[in-house]
Design a protein around this motif. Sequence first.
Motif, PDB file in Angstrom:
ATOM      1  N   ILE A   8      -4.869  -5.932 -11.545  1.00 15.54           N
ATOM      2  CA  ILE A   8      -5.295  -5.386 -10.132  1.00 15.54           C
ATOM      3  C   ILE A   8      -4.963  -4.074 -10.019  1.00 15.54           C
ATOM      4  N   PHE A   9      -6.109  -3.313  -9.576  1.00 13.07           N
ATOM      5  CA  PHE A   9      -5.742  -1.969  -9.114  1.00 13.07           C
ATOM      6  C   PHE A   9      -5.218  -2.054  -7.846  1.00 13.07           C
ATOM      7  N   GLY A  10      -3.973  -1.147  -7.516  1.00 13.03           N
ATOM      8  CA  GLY A  10      -3.414  -1.012  -6.201  1.00 13.03           C
ATOM      9  C   GLY A  10      -1.857  -1.771  -6.079  1.00 13.03           C
ATOM     10  N   VAL A  35      -2.191   1.817 -10.857  1.00 11.35           N
ATOM     11  CA  VAL A  35      -2.512   2.831  -9.994  1.00 11.35           C
ATOM     12  C   VAL A  35      -2.565   4.298 -10.746  1.00 11.35           C
ATOM     13  N   HIS A  36      -3.223   5.086 -10.157  1.00 10.96           N
ATOM     14  CA  HIS A  36      -2.964   6.424 -10.597  1.00 10.96           C
ATOM     15  C   HIS A  36      -1.542   6.933 -11.040  1.00 10.96           C
ATOM     16  N   GLN A  37      -1.175   7.630 -11.831  1.00  8.25           N
ATOM     17  CA  GLN A  37       0.157   8.254 -11.980  1.00  8.25           C
ATOM     18  C   GLN A  37       0.964   8.773 -10.787  1.00  8.25           C
ATOM     19  N   PRO A  52       0.224   3.248 -15.436  1.00 12.69           N
ATOM     20  CA  PRO A  52      -0.310   4.287 -15.050  1.00 12.69           C
ATOM     21  C   PRO A  52      -2.090   3.995 -15.361  1.00 12.69           C
ATOM     22  N   PHE A  53      -2.832   4.138 -14.464  1.00 12.02           N
ATOM     23  CA  PHE A  53      -4.196   3.891 -14.782  1.00 12.02           C
ATOM     24  C   PHE A  53      -4.643   5.056 -15.728  1.00 12.02           C
ATOM     25  N   GLU A  54      -4.254   6.042 -15.853  1.00 13.85           N
ATOM     26  CA  GLU A  54      -4.818   6.975 -16.790  1.00 13.85           C
ATOM     27  C   GLU A  54      -4.464   6.532 -18.308  1.00 13.85           C
TER      28      GLU A  54
END
Length: 220
Positions: A8-10, A35-37, A52-54
């Motif tokens: 899940i993103f978020g 999520v983004h870092q 981290p999404f990255e």
Amino acid sequence: MLKEKVIIFGVNDFAQLAHYYLTNDSEHEVVAFSVHQAYIKETSFFGLPVVPFETVETFYPPTAYAFFAPMSPAKMNRVRHDVYHEIKAKRYRMISYVSSKSTHFNNQIGDNCFILEDNTIQPFVTIGHNVVMWSGNHIGHHSEIKDHVMFTSHVVLSGHCVVEPFSFFGVNSTIRDGLVIAEGSLISMAAAVFKNTEPWSVYKGNPAVKSSVSSRDIHF
């Protein structure tokens, strides 16, 4: 049957709700959040890792995991649009969640949609990608909802309507049959729309009238 594993993103309310719905009302297993870092404050959320999404694909490769990004309508759904395409660029499959307590009729529904309980989606309705429909809406027959749209709750969209991308519908708003809701339209709470809307405009009242404010300037 093996459950499909999902990230899940978020790490906010939408993510928490998505975790609950997927865990209790789907054939998916949530394995992590991402999520983004720059936005990571804790390394776990509801007992699951936050990555981290990255670099998420190094932990959870897209060949074995799917993604779900049930995000808020910030900046008229444009933030959710951007994240959706970032995930797609990493070649993840994106799931949709359609509540078992909603009413629908084999409708065509795109990916990364979040459709909650008590939505009535009548026959011959089509729904695009990355659409959020909170609880209790009525979507009339032969309507077309395009990508990156947000319905809050208790919205009535009458039959044969077309909803263009990036539109937003406030609580208890009502749309007459046969209308085109233009790209980026913001229909305010309790507004009653009787005419086609103009792109990136805000409509308030009953009957609804166009505001002097552009919806491009709305940030929620």
